[in-house]
Design a protein around this motif. Structure first.
Motif, PDB file in Angstrom:
ATOM      1  N   ASN A   1       0.820  -1.148   0.296  1.00 44.70           N
ATOM      2  CA  ASN A   1      -0.465   0.123   0.125  1.00 44.70           C
ATOM      3  C   ASN A   1       0.579   1.287  -0.381  1.00 44.70           C
ATOM      4  OD1 ASN A   1      -2.171   1.450   0.321  1.00 44.70           O
ATOM      5  ND2 ASN A   1      -2.121   1.543   2.723  1.00 44.70           N
TER       6      ASN A   1
ATOM      7  N   LEU B   1       2.350   4.163   0.066  1.00 43.03           N
ATOM      8  CA  LEU B   1       1.942   5.798   0.178  1.00 43.03           C
ATOM      9  C   LEU B   1       2.940   6.950  -0.187  1.00 43.03           C
ATOM     10  CD1 LEU B   1      -0.096   5.795   3.402  1.00 43.03           C
ATOM     11  CD2 LEU B   1      -0.799   5.895   0.295  1.00 43.03           C
TER      12      LEU B   1
ATOM     13  N   GLN C   1       3.845   0.434   3.422  1.00 43.88           N
ATOM     14  CA  GLN C   1       3.081   2.065   3.201  1.00 43.88           C
ATOM     15  C   GLN C   1       4.604   2.189   2.338  1.00 43.88           C
ATOM     16  OE1 GLN C   1       0.490   3.105   6.194  1.00 43.88           O
ATOM     17  NE2 GLN C   1      -1.329   2.728   4.787  1.00 43.88           N
TER      18      GLN C   1
END
Length: 259
Positions: A43, A45, A78
């Motif tokens: 994920n 980011l 992330q």
């Protein structure tokens, strides 16, 4: 005679990466029939990795690579640093895991693994962003179901809390000298930067010169383990040398050249 084994590893694989650069890498790897270890961020980011618009077919692309023999590792969760700790094997401040409570690290790893599973990708291999982890990371990896970590700085692999810590002594392409186990680490998206373009050339040279020594992750992971305490001591010595002694030697070298 001890056989030299080299693992080729690519970091920072995510839907918004520079696909053109990674496809350059794949083309080279295909030429020499090399199956690398690639670290996928579940994920991502990290603003530094928001290079392209998210590729909708990213997860299908990763599954195809896995079907072709690429080994998929989970590369953090992330890829953002919320801790100001260094971790065990790096002197760089900033970590996604090191210094955080055990329960927080378990949660990150479970969420990351669940995302990969939701896309049909199962893995028991992990390596942390910036090579930064601590003992709680190792404990959490074991609890969540991982078996291998590619981030150790010891000469040999060793077992720790049920995790096989595999040698990854450099953050880039190592010089192949003695018979040993080497991990060559590449970040394809960085090749567009003038100061990092040479890393592509180093990949070319590695494949041209040492392709007969490059092995799959499956074979690399079968290496024998050394004594944990002995390997961890050597690991600490190596980290200390890289952080404090080597920089001074480099300064001394250039000072002598100027005389």
């Amino acid at each position: 005679m001890y056989k030299t084994k080299i693992l080729v590893r690519f970091d920072d694989i995510c839907p918004t990466m520079d696909f053109n650069q990674f496809l350059r890498a794949i083309s080279l790897l295909d030429k020499y029939k090399i199956k690398p270890l690639i670290g996928v961020i579940p994920n991502c980011l990290d603003s530094d990795l928001m290079i392209e618009k998210p590729h909708e077919d990213f997860w299908h692309f990763i599954k195809k690579l896995q079907a072709r023999g690429y080994t998929i590792a989970m590369h953090g969760y992330q890829h953002i640093f919320e801790s100001n700790h260094r971790g065990i094997v790096t002197r760089r401040l900033g970590s996604e895991f090191a210094g955080l409570p055990y329960e927080v690290q378990v949660d990150k790893l479970r969420k990351g693994k669940a995302i990969l599973s939701s896309h049909g990708i199962e893995t028991d291999v992990f390596f942390a962003p910036a090579h930064s982890y601590d003992e709680n990371t190792i404990k959490a990896l074991s609890v969540v179901g991982f078996k291998y970590m590619s981030d150790g700085k010891s000469p040999k692999a060793y077992m720790w809390h049920g995790i096989k810590c595999l040698p990854c002594k450099t953050g880039g392409c190592p010089k192949i000298r003695n018979a040993s186990n080497y991990t060559a680490v590449f970040h394809a998206h960085e090749w567009v930067r003038p100061e990092k373009a040479v890393e592509y050339d180093r990949l070319v040279d590695l494949l041209e010169t040492h392709s007969n020594m490059i092995v799959s992750f499956e074979e690399f992971s079968k290496q024998r383990c050394g004594n944990r305490w002995g390997q961890k001591l050597l690991e600490k010595c190596f980290v200390h040398y890289q952080a404090y002694i080597r920089p001074q030697l480099v300064k001394l070298y250039f000072k002598i050249l100027k005389q």
